[in-house]
Design an enzyme around this catalytic site. Structure first.
Site, PDB file in Angstrom:
ATOM      1  N   GLY B 149       1.147  -1.341  -0.229  1.00 54.02           N
ATOM      2  CA  GLY B 149       0.189   0.042  -0.222  1.00 54.02           C
ATOM      3  C   GLY B 149       0.570   1.178   0.298  1.00 54.02           C
ATOM      4  CB  CYS B 150       0.267   4.822  -0.682  1.00 57.90           C
ATOM      5  SG  CYS B 150      -1.553   5.271  -0.834  1.00 57.90           S
ATOM      6  CG  PHE B 151      -0.861   5.588   3.914  1.00 59.95           C
ATOM      7  CD1 PHE B 151      -0.979   7.180   4.484  1.00 59.95           C
ATOM      8  CD2 PHE B 151      -2.455   5.626   3.691  1.00 59.95           C
ATOM      9  CE1 PHE B 151      -0.839   8.262   3.790  1.00 59.95           C
ATOM     10  CE2 PHE B 151      -2.768   7.307   4.002  1.00 59.95           C
ATOM     11  CZ  PHE B 151      -2.784   8.067   3.828  1.00 59.95           C
ATOM     12  CB  THR B 153       5.349   2.897  -0.067  1.00 63.09           C
ATOM     13  OG1 THR B 153       4.887   0.971  -0.314  1.00 63.09           O
ATOM     14  CG2 THR B 153       6.518   2.439  -0.420  1.00 63.09           C
ATOM     15  CB  SER B 154       5.692   6.589   3.105  1.00 57.96           C
ATOM     16  OG  SER B 154       6.050   8.047   3.944  1.00 57.96           O
TER      17      SER B 154
END
EC number: 1.2.1.38
Lengths: 346, 346, 346, 346
Positions: B149-151, B153-154
């Site tokens: 997921g995007c969050f 990853t960060s």
């Protein structure tokens, strides 16, 4: 009708004062004072003021101020009010400083964080911190108000009840601040240049923002114990609006519902604080162009933390609106006078 | 030249794959598959693709997929890939799922957070979590990738080194996520309606986001101890870009400089991670339309916490770009193939 | 591989050249030259360039330029290229000027509209106007290119076919220009200050924009009759993108369909011009970060006018992209080399 | 204090009426009527209204309306008011319709442009077009007002003086409209989806907008000759604000100064129209959240055209504000009552 002077007439704080005072029943703007642009009309700089403020701005004449007006708002950069205010100390003027000059009780702290010489200690001692909801009784007696910073307004209203009720630890508090660009004022810089700021989130002054000691001083005051916070601020691609999302370590069992009750009770006599129900958080636009502070609360059982968000309009509750709210308190007027307007939405 | 099929052709994940694959030397898009709009051309829906993809989209024919292509990207909503993938289990296809279907190792967790039936356990066991920097060796051997997921990853790229080096406590971690609106996909809703979202910061799913268990599972894996985090997400008025600002409680003395060295060393072989120097934090626009993850670090001595921020483009490193990076790893190609482009700025 | 120097290294035109040239097969950036910031690295100013351009920028040394590079791009403010170019007149360098210095054939006109001394007449005579689609044959023979302005690129591509085919009158043409803020460059000013520009449409230089004589000169050239236009430009709260909506008085009967055929035929060999079908108009985002010019056409029978809109990315087709397209033409390379990328969407 | 009902309670027109009426001395909102969401509180849908409107919305009971309120605002979609209004024709209610149902005098025209059955002819005959500045005398006598569309308000105020004074030709008028997204209402669609609309200018309904016949009817009325216009509308990435830039062919010699005098004289008794001085044009933000229409004028000698721009807030002067202005006129109150507020800036 009390007469008002606004010093620092061309900044965003000043024009927001002018906008709000136009609706006030007991104050009207008599003088707009600008050092750099006196002689110009405000409408020539700000065409939205056409037909409202056509007279030229004045230069500051300190010795005449007392006879001309009753209330003085300082919408000046850091370092200006501290030099003018001592010259007004024997006057009957009510003075409200929207800059940071009088917010820190320790001159050393001021000099560390602001990089300027501090105000004289007696002026610092005289000034009352104008966070209207938390210091109303002191404000009512004050003649000099130090109007809070935008981030501290949000952070203190959001955290004070949880700390006073010893729900969270004084250690391990994190505050994630997000602000619209108008908080950076009207001077064009690379940080406020549209092409760089639009479609962008920019962290800045991480752990180094001058609002940190202000937040800590008043949080410590309310919690009756020293508090240090981690504070990170972010520029958001919007003009107005500010929200702090705050994280605290739970020191006793609680629920979102219990906490909501504590907050509702804490703010029950404060018309500008609105607590959202469980599961709902405020967005900054919910308070756009208004003096409200809207608060959402979540007890995160899994991580043993609470998450609180407090949304304000940085130019209203975070500056000009709260200054007027304080003037209302100082003069015994209805606290909401001139401020009981519906937020602009959408 | 390997042939690629993209399933879920009309979503933002799919068109970002198409944009990026146009620059790839060893893959080309053979089929774009859409359940709801097969027969239509992509350019009729997305005029920016005029002259690039004019053929009509196909309907999915599972039994023909293996003979037609080599690699399949699932850019589908939650709940689709888990039903199709078992039917491909005997094929030689390389499959990369951009949805959340295979990210949680526990079916129960998936059902709790996603509100849907989970994938079969053996498929979950087979899938490798495609956070390229943290699981490169596993990815190189995998045939089924669960793209992060995007969050997560960060958050994972930002926190893993500090946890692995036992700089911060597994308790008391807070993650403040800020994302552009494209993360919510292409379906118009009140939450993505311009007039409501513009000039606004909107907290949402506070403590309830489906990325929470994903973050915790892989943080726990890296820290070798169970970790629960407080996680609050905010919609930001921008299209692309995502940044997590993370707060952790220090468990030993350290400095920003020491931590920077640890991070630089941790990521020294990872071309898409860029560590900022002391005092500088990344903005989301620094990575716009690129596969980079830029990281800033501050040791906040006063509050005994660290503050870390990790910026990505949610559609690239947070979705399509990382999927291609994983395909590169799986095929033994240069990890940066097709992805070594300069961010679009301003 | 031809070697490139970019003069004016810290502006948006320069960094867009750097971004685009990174994908070019036959050119690479050898030198980035900055008068004001030589010695600094570009990545220190533009962190998105980290790991791409780490070397310090150079100061201009005119006499060494010819031995060091083959192609020079001037991404300089008005008034710089005209002084440097004469000193390179005996060299074999290919020079492309992105500023307005060489666009007007009459020095008097230049001095009237730009308020600066004009380039020498012989330099003006030597320079070829680099609107790639309209002057390709001349460009192929040129050694000095005057790269068009952003508005003229859109206006000329939109109007030339209708005028050449004598569909509309040379009188009564109105051009309504709308541009993202990056067109104003990187220097912060009140006009580009986020808080003033966001959530705002700002008309500016109405009837007084320096692109007016440029548009008129080349429209007149194509129409073979003198043309004066009404031209109004508007700042739009977005970073990139430009669209001119153009109104012309019909001088003969026609239909949208007939006009579409004329335009398709006119641009059939021009890969960067895409004509929309009847009833569909391009949005600026359809060409974001790409070299396309997308055109929509409507014959408005009721008012006896045509309405044409032409959308470009002001920094690509309106500046750096077209400059590269011209370099491709000058060197006999594929016209689309390094530029055939899909627009970034959403 | 007159009692007000608002029908169509959940749209942007309705909540803007509520916001503005909160400041009105002689009207207060008694009932908010919603067909689809009666029983819900407005604050549950619009949290910014918390503490202002907590009562549930009502369902429409036509036969009780007359006894309950004095004034009815229709903030309904096209096709609703025309069915309800005939049932109120014998009442003493003052009715103001913000939809387009009563704007076109010809039922055939309505059916052509709106694709719906038109209102009965007698209702169309009874309704007075509520462009306050141009039809004040008729409005004062009216019981049913057809409140103008947002684009027509800007276009008519901008063009009427030039046409009435026969400065420009009735032929060859072009109107370039630019509007914030709130003009498209509250229903989420692809056209209003943030990710598609942000950082984008989108032309739409070119030559086909339903405001075209409205503009032409009243321009023709003022010019006393039939007028057809070319009209192109564009979605701008902002929430509020609308500006029409208008181009007309000069039919006699004039100067910007002469035209400014004509306009100033034409609007000298109209407190909401502000004419900018020569060389200055209004930006949409100059009128944000206010009822002003700010106008800029340029005589373009070179092209023999005039360029006029008229900026309004589409939700205020373009909808709810003008409706209140009309109610003020109908009731003999000060025209500016409740509306004399300073625009929100920045």
């Amino acid at each position: 009708m009390k007469k008002v002077a606004i010093i620092g007439g061309t900044g965003y704080g000043a024009i927001e004062l002018i906008r709000l005072l136009q609706l006030h029943e007991k104050m009207h703007v008599k003088k707009v004072i600008s050092h750099s642009q006196h002689g110009d009309s405000l409408a020539s700089i700000y065409p939205h003021l056409t037909d409202f403020i056509e007279e030229p701005m004045d230069e500051l004449q300190i010795d005449k101020l007392e006879e001309e007006v009753d209330i003085v708002f300082f919408a000046t950069p850091a370092g200006v009010a501290k030099d003018i205010l001592p010259q007004l100390s024997n006057s009957k003027l009510q003075c409200i400083d929207l800059s940071g000059d009088l917010r820190l009780s320790s001159p050393t702290e001021y000099e560390t964080w602001y990089g300027k010489e501090a105000a004289p200690q007696e002026l610092l001692d005289q000034a009352v911190y104008g966070l209207s909801e938390l210091y109303a009784e002191e404000i009512k007696q004050a003649s000099v108000i130090s109007n809070p910073g935008c981030f501290p307004t949000s952070a203190l209203l959001g955290l004070a009840p949880a700390l006073e009720h010893q729900i969270i630890s004084p250690q391990g508090i994190s505050i994630d601040g997000k602000t619209g660009i108008s908080g950076a004022g009207r001077t064009p810089t690379a940080k406020t240049h549209f092409s760089e700021t639009n479609e962008n989130v920019t962290p800045y002054k991480i752990g180094q923002h001058q609002h940190i000691p202000e937040i800590e001083q008043y949080l410590s005051d309310k919690a009756k114990t020293p508090i240090d916070v981690a504070f990170a601020t972010h520029l958001i691609p919007m003009t107005r609006g500010l929200i702090c999302t705050m994280y605290g370590q739970l020191v006793r069992e609680t629920t979102t519902e219990e906490l909501l009750e504590i907050y509702q009770s804490y703010y029950e006599n404060n018309p500008f604080v609105r607590i959202r129900e469980a599961g709902v958080f405020p967005a900054t636009k919910d308070v756009y162009a208004s003096n409200f502070c809207d608060i959402g609360i979540h007890v995160d059982q899994r991580s043993n933390q609470i998450i609180i968000a407090a949304a304000i309009d940085n130019l209203v509750k975070g500056a000009a609106g709260q200054a007027i709210q304080n003037a209302n308190l100082m003069n015994g007027w209805e606290e909401t006078m001139g401020l009981h307007t519906i937020p602009v939405y959408p």
